[in-house]
Motif scaffolding. Structure first.
Motif, PDB file in Angstrom:
ATOM      1  N   LEU A  89     -64.035  44.282 122.075  1.00 31.66           N
ATOM      2  CA  LEU A  89     -63.702  44.891 121.084  1.00 31.66           C
ATOM      3  C   LEU A  89     -62.077  45.227 121.271  1.00 31.66           C
ATOM      4  O   LEU A  89     -61.529  45.312 120.038  1.00 31.66           O
ATOM      5  N   THR A  90     -61.618  45.618 122.323  1.00 33.80           N
ATOM      6  CA  THR A  90     -60.349  45.936 122.505  1.00 33.80           C
ATOM      7  C   THR A  90     -59.674  44.910 122.108  1.00 33.80           C
ATOM      8  O   THR A  90     -58.448  44.831 121.726  1.00 33.80           O
ATOM      9  N   PHE A  91     -59.942  43.779 122.677  1.00 37.04           N
ATOM     10  CA  PHE A  91     -59.203  42.376 122.629  1.00 37.04           C
ATOM     11  C   PHE A  91     -59.033  42.052 121.254  1.00 37.04           C
ATOM     12  O   PHE A  91     -57.887  41.803 120.594  1.00 37.04           O
ATOM     13  N   ILE A  92     -60.225  42.359 120.367  1.00 39.26           N
ATOM     14  CA  ILE A  92     -60.315  41.833 118.800  1.00 39.26           C
ATOM     15  C   ILE A  92     -59.300  42.771 117.986  1.00 39.26           C
ATOM     16  O   ILE A  92     -58.631  42.318 117.375  1.00 39.26           O
ATOM     17  N   GLU A  93     -59.268  44.018 118.557  1.00 43.63           N
ATOM     18  CA  GLU A  93     -58.359  45.051 117.918  1.00 43.63           C
ATOM     19  C   GLU A  93     -56.889  44.722 118.299  1.00 43.63           C
ATOM     20  O   GLU A  93     -56.043  44.762 117.333  1.00 43.63           O
ATOM     21  N   LYS A  94     -56.614  44.124 119.283  1.00 44.18           N
ATOM     22  CA  LYS A  94     -55.147  43.814 119.812  1.00 44.18           C
ATOM     23  C   LYS A  94     -54.871  42.640 118.925  1.00 44.18           C
ATOM     24  O   LYS A  94     -53.533  42.713 118.759  1.00 44.18           O
ATOM     25  N   GLU A  95     -55.820  41.673 118.767  1.00 45.01           N
ATOM     26  CA  GLU A  95     -55.482  40.653 118.145  1.00 45.01           C
ATOM     27  C   GLU A  95     -55.416  40.823 116.650  1.00 45.01           C
ATOM     28  O   GLU A  95     -54.266  40.430 115.846  1.00 45.01           O
ATOM     29  N   LYS A  96     -55.888  41.839 116.069  1.00 49.99           N
ATOM     30  CA  LYS A  96     -55.606  42.130 114.701  1.00 49.99           C
ATOM     31  C   LYS A  96     -54.439  42.923 114.622  1.00 49.99           C
ATOM     32  O   LYS A  96     -53.477  42.524 113.661  1.00 49.99           O
ATOM     33  N   LYS A  97     -54.012  43.856 115.654  1.00 49.75           N
ATOM     34  CA  LYS A  97     -52.867  44.504 115.522  1.00 49.75           C
ATOM     35  C   LYS A  97     -51.499  43.418 115.610  1.00 49.75           C
ATOM     36  O   LYS A  97     -50.655  43.492 114.977  1.00 49.75           O
ATOM     37  N   ARG A  98     -51.513  42.725 116.572  1.00 51.40           N
ATOM     38  CA  ARG A  98     -50.647  41.726 117.089  1.00 51.40           C
ATOM     39  C   ARG A  98     -50.387  40.938 115.744  1.00 51.40           C
ATOM     40  O   ARG A  98     -49.122  40.450 115.741  1.00 51.40           O
TER      41      ARG A  98
END
Length: 186
Positions: A89-98
């Motif tokens: 979930l942290t990875f997915i959030e970072k991808e969205k923000k990035r």
């Protein structure tokens, strides 16, 4: 003839991990025991093989760093899944923000990753199911994956996701309905 304790028994592995002389061997056994299940759990969440491998590596780094603090209030399996879920979930959030994408753009990005996977064929039921799953909102997707693929009981899922079983059952029910509707489309 009595059978010796299995070397991969969680209690034995945890005890061996706490001993400096057997720490690395115990950790290797933990990886062997849980790596495949965790990989597929993460892979279903993030779709991409390379991303799943990177996340899994982070999961095992965290496990190595924090296993001494594991209080054994839940199963080792549940604790590992919680770490893997949170890392995903942290990875997915970072991808969205990035990417500075909206949620719907991100979800279509997951669908695009799925379509780029080797062997993708939108006409095959298994690929259509994956597309349906990727179209779900994040929480429903996570609950669906844990229940459908990992056959995780709601009580265990409640520990992993730190939410009530009632909310999980509702999320799963809504996810199933959405997947069914998606699969009925041409």
């Amino acid at each position: 003839m009595t059978q010796p304790l299995l070397p991969d028994d969680d209690r034995e592995l945890l005890a061996a991990f706490k001993e400096e002389s057997t720490r690395e061997r115990a950790f290797t056994q933990i990886i062997k025991k849980y790596q495949e299940k965790l990989y597929w759990h993460v892979r279903r969440m993030v779709v991409n093989h390379d991303d799943a491998n990177d996340i899994l590596q982070n999961v095992f780094i965290k496990v190595w760093n924090y296993l001494d603090n594991f209080r054994e209030e839940s199963n080792l399996y549940t604790w590992l899944y919680r770490i893997a879920t949170n890392e995903s979930l942290t990875f997915i959030e970072k991808e969205k923000k990035r990417a500075s994408l909206s949620l719907s753009d991100h979800e279509s990005g997951l669908s695009n990753k799925l379509q780029a996977e080797k062997g993708f064929d939108a006409n095959k039921l298994e690929w259509k199911l994956q597309q349906a799953i990727q179209s779900l909102p994040e929480k429903q997707r996570t609950v669906f994956l844990l229940r459908y693929y990992d056959e995780m009981p709601y009580e265990k899922m409640s520990e992993v996701l730190e939410t009530s079983t009632g909310a999980l059952k509702a999320s799963y029910h809504h996810a199933v309905k959405k997947v069914e509707e998606f699969l009925k489309q041409d």
